[in-house]
Scaffold this active site. Structure first.
Site, short mmCIF file in Angstrom:
data_model
loop_
_atom_site.label_atom_id
_atom_site.label_comp_id
_atom_site.label_asym_id
_atom_site.label_seq_id
_atom_site.Cartn_x
_atom_site.Cartn_y
_atom_site.Cartn_z
N ASN A 1 10.85 26.19 -14.16
CA ASN A 1 11.02 24.74 -14.30
C ASN A 1 11.41 24.43 -15.75
O ASN A 1 10.69 24.79 -16.68
CB ASN A 1 9.70 24.04 -13.92
CG ASN A 1 9.81 22.53 -14.04
OD1 ASN A 1 10.27 22.01 -15.05
ND2 ASN A 1 9.39 21.82 -13.02
N HIS B 1 10.69 20.68 -19.47
CA HIS B 1 10.23 20.51 -20.86
C HIS B 1 11.37 20.57 -21.87
O HIS B 1 11.26 20.02 -22.96
CB HIS B 1 9.20 21.59 -21.21
CG HIS B 1 7.81 21.28 -20.71
ND1 HIS B 1 7.52 20.21 -19.91
CD2 HIS B 1 6.63 21.91 -20.92
CE1 HIS B 1 6.23 20.20 -19.64
NE2 HIS B 1 5.65 21.23 -20.24
N ARG C 1 14.14 12.83 -29.09
CA ARG C 1 15.03 12.41 -30.15
C ARG C 1 16.23 11.60 -29.63
O ARG C 1 17.00 11.07 -30.40
CB ARG C 1 15.57 13.65 -30.87
CG ARG C 1 14.76 14.06 -32.08
CD ARG C 1 14.87 13.01 -33.16
NE ARG C 1 13.94 13.26 -34.24
CZ ARG C 1 14.25 13.88 -35.36
NH1 ARG C 1 15.45 14.36 -35.55
NH2 ARG C 1 13.35 14.05 -36.29
N HIS D 1 12.85 18.45 -12.15
CA HIS D 1 12.28 17.29 -11.47
C HIS D 1 12.95 16.02 -11.99
O HIS D 1 12.80 15.67 -13.16
CB HIS D 1 10.77 17.26 -11.76
CG HIS D 1 10.01 16.19 -11.03
ND1 HIS D 1 8.64 16.10 -11.09
CD2 HIS D 1 10.42 15.17 -10.24
CE1 HIS D 1 8.24 15.06 -10.36
NE2 HIS D 1 9.30 14.48 -9.83
N ARG E 1 12.52 12.61 -12.22
CA ARG E 1 11.46 11.62 -12.00
C ARG E 1 12.06 10.22 -11.91
O ARG E 1 13.10 9.94 -12.50
CB ARG E 1 10.42 11.67 -13.12
CG ARG E 1 9.62 12.95 -13.14
CD ARG E 1 8.47 12.86 -14.12
NE ARG E 1 7.39 12.06 -13.59
CZ ARG E 1 6.26 12.56 -13.09
NH1 ARG E 1 6.04 13.85 -13.08
NH2 ARG E 1 5.33 11.76 -12.60
N ARG F 1 11.96 10.32 -17.33
CA ARG F 1 11.35 10.61 -18.63
C ARG F 1 11.88 11.91 -19.26
O ARG F 1 11.82 12.09 -20.45
CB ARG F 1 9.83 10.65 -18.53
CG ARG F 1 9.30 11.83 -17.75
CD ARG F 1 7.80 11.90 -17.84
NE ARG F 1 7.14 10.88 -17.07
CZ ARG F 1 5.89 11.01 -16.60
NH1 ARG F 1 5.19 12.09 -16.87
NH2 ARG F 1 5.35 10.06 -15.88
N GLU G 1 13.09 19.07 -7.70
CA GLU G 1 11.82 18.42 -7.34
C GLU G 1 12.06 16.93 -7.29
O GLU G 1 12.69 16.36 -8.20
CB GLU G 1 10.75 18.70 -8.39
CG GLU G 1 10.14 20.06 -8.29
CD GLU G 1 9.04 20.23 -9.32
OE1 GLU G 1 8.49 19.22 -9.80
OE2 GLU G 1 8.76 21.36 -9.66
N THR H 1 2.72 16.39 -12.26
CA THR H 1 2.42 16.19 -10.84
C THR H 1 0.99 16.64 -10.56
O THR H 1 0.70 17.83 -10.52
CB THR H 1 3.41 17.01 -9.98
OG1 THR H 1 4.73 16.81 -10.50
CG2 THR H 1 3.38 16.55 -8.54
N GLU I 1 5.09 24.62 -0.82
CA GLU I 1 4.65 25.14 -2.11
C GLU I 1 3.19 24.72 -2.27
O GLU I 1 2.87 23.53 -2.25
CB GLU I 1 5.50 24.57 -3.25
CG GLU I 1 5.05 25.11 -4.61
CD GLU I 1 5.97 24.67 -5.76
OE1 GLU I 1 7.16 24.36 -5.52
OE2 GLU I 1 5.47 24.65 -6.90
N HIS J 1 2.10 25.40 -10.29
CA HIS J 1 1.40 24.41 -11.11
C HIS J 1 0.25 25.06 -11.88
O HIS J 1 -0.67 25.60 -11.29
CB HIS J 1 0.87 23.21 -10.33
CG HIS J 1 0.81 21.99 -11.20
ND1 HIS J 1 -0.24 21.74 -12.04
CD2 HIS J 1 1.72 21.02 -11.43
CE1 HIS J 1 0.01 20.63 -12.73
NE2 HIS J 1 1.20 20.19 -12.38
N GLY J 2 0.39 25.00 -13.19
CA GLY J 2 -0.66 25.53 -14.06
C GLY J 2 -0.68 27.05 -14.17
O GLY J 2 -1.59 27.62 -14.78
N GLY K 1 6.61 26.34 -15.20
CA GLY K 1 7.32 25.62 -16.25
C GLY K 1 6.61 25.66 -17.59
O GLY K 1 7.01 26.35 -18.52
N1 PXP Z 1 5.80 23.21 -8.92
C1 PXP Z 1 5.85 21.86 -8.79
C2 PXP Z 1 6.12 21.27 -7.45
C3 PXP Z 1 5.67 21.03 -9.92
O1 PXP Z 1 5.71 19.69 -9.78
C4 PXP Z 1 5.48 21.62 -11.18
C5 PXP Z 1 5.33 20.76 -12.39
O2 PXP Z 1 6.52 20.09 -12.64
C6 PXP Z 1 5.46 23.04 -11.26
C7 PXP Z 1 5.61 23.79 -10.11
C8 PXP Z 1 5.31 23.74 -12.56
O3 PXP Z 1 4.05 23.48 -13.11
P1 PXP Z 1 3.75 23.98 -14.57
O4 PXP Z 1 4.64 23.23 -15.50
O5 PXP Z 1 2.29 23.66 -14.76
O6 PXP Z 1 4.04 25.46 -14.60
#
Ligand code: PXP
Length: 237
Positions: free
Chosen positions: A7, A10, A18, A43, A45, A49, A70, A101, A151, A191-192, A213
């Site tokens: 992902n 970031h 900036r 993603h 959004r 953002r 996403e 998320t 997922e 996620h995480g 990500g």
């Molecule tokens: N999967 C999904 C569906 C997400 O929304 C996110 C966060 O954008 C991630 C994976 C990645 O999460 P992380 O940034 O915590 O690795």
């Protein structure tokens, strides 16, 4: 081998801080692919953002692996997705105030809308995945509307990682992966996930792809993006 989706949101967050054109998410995608990732995740959004509409148009053209967008169920976002046609759309819940998320999409609660959006995307030739909590009722709901890829949200596992309760969270992900696989579904997770807690999840039997990500981008600040992806690939392997 379990696949790795990176992902790149970031990178766009840093650029937007900036309002300049650097760093460029498209260049990030290219470097991640050169380092061996299996898909690029971004993603779009509703509040724009980080990733912008222009980014996903350019990513669609530049990504050589698979482009996984996403997105929420918002009508405007669905319209963009149908025009851009990513390889895959991952349906996620979205709250304006959240930093990231926070949970999975409550498919049961939004069954009609999720079904409608999923089929609009599927009919346009876009693979659909739904980001859900690792619980049976959400897996059943996704299956009931004809979606074949999910997922599993690993946030609870990741948060608990240093704690004993991580064993329970891990067992739940393992059991729900098996459950969904028996229903014939493709199971991804994310996620995480980071350089400490990914190892166990990558070993879950039947796991298809991990989407990561924050940890990779954080590591990239110190070692460079390609090296950060290489290191995560090595853990998964
Ligand atoms: N999967 C999904 C569906 C997400 O929304 C996110 C966060 O954008 C991630 C994976 C990645 O999460 P992380 O940034 O915590 O690795």
């Amino acid at each position: 081998m379990v696949k790795l989706g990176v992902n790149i949101d970031h990178v766009a967050t840093l650029r937007q801080a900036r309002g300049e054109s650097d760093p460029d998410p498209v260049l990030a995608a290219r470097l991640c692919e050169q380092a061996g990732c299996d898909s690029i995740v971004a993603h779009l959004r509703e509040d724009r953002r980080h990733i912008q509409d222009r980014d996903i148009v350019l990513l669609r053209k530049a990504v050589k692996t698979r482009f996984n967008l996403e997105m929420s169920l918002n009508a405007g976002i669905v319209k963009v997705a149908l025009a851009v046609k990513p390889d895959q759309a991952t349906l996620v819940p979205e709250r304006r105030q959240e930093i990231t998320t926070e949970g999975g999409l409550d498919v049961l609660r939004h069954l009609k809308r999720t079904k409608k959006v999923s089929h609009m995307l599927l009919d346009a030739g876009i693979d659909v995945s739904i980001f859900i909590a690792p619980v049976k009722k959400q897996i059943d709901a996704a299956a009931s509307i004809g979606v074949k890829t999910i997922e599993l949200h690993t946030g609870s596992y990741a948060r608990a990682f240093a704690d004993r309760s991580a064993i329970r969270e891990f067992a739940q992900i393992k059991a729900m992966t098996l459950y969904a696989r028996k229903l014939g579904m493709v199971v991804n997770a994310g996620h995480g996930l980071n350089y400490d807690n990914t190892y166990a999840i990558a070993r879950v039997h039947g796991m298809h792809e991990l989407n990561i990500g924050h940890a990779i981008m954080g590591r990239a600040v110190f070692v460079g993006l390609k090296q950060a992806v290489h290191e995560m690939k090595a853990i998964i392997k």
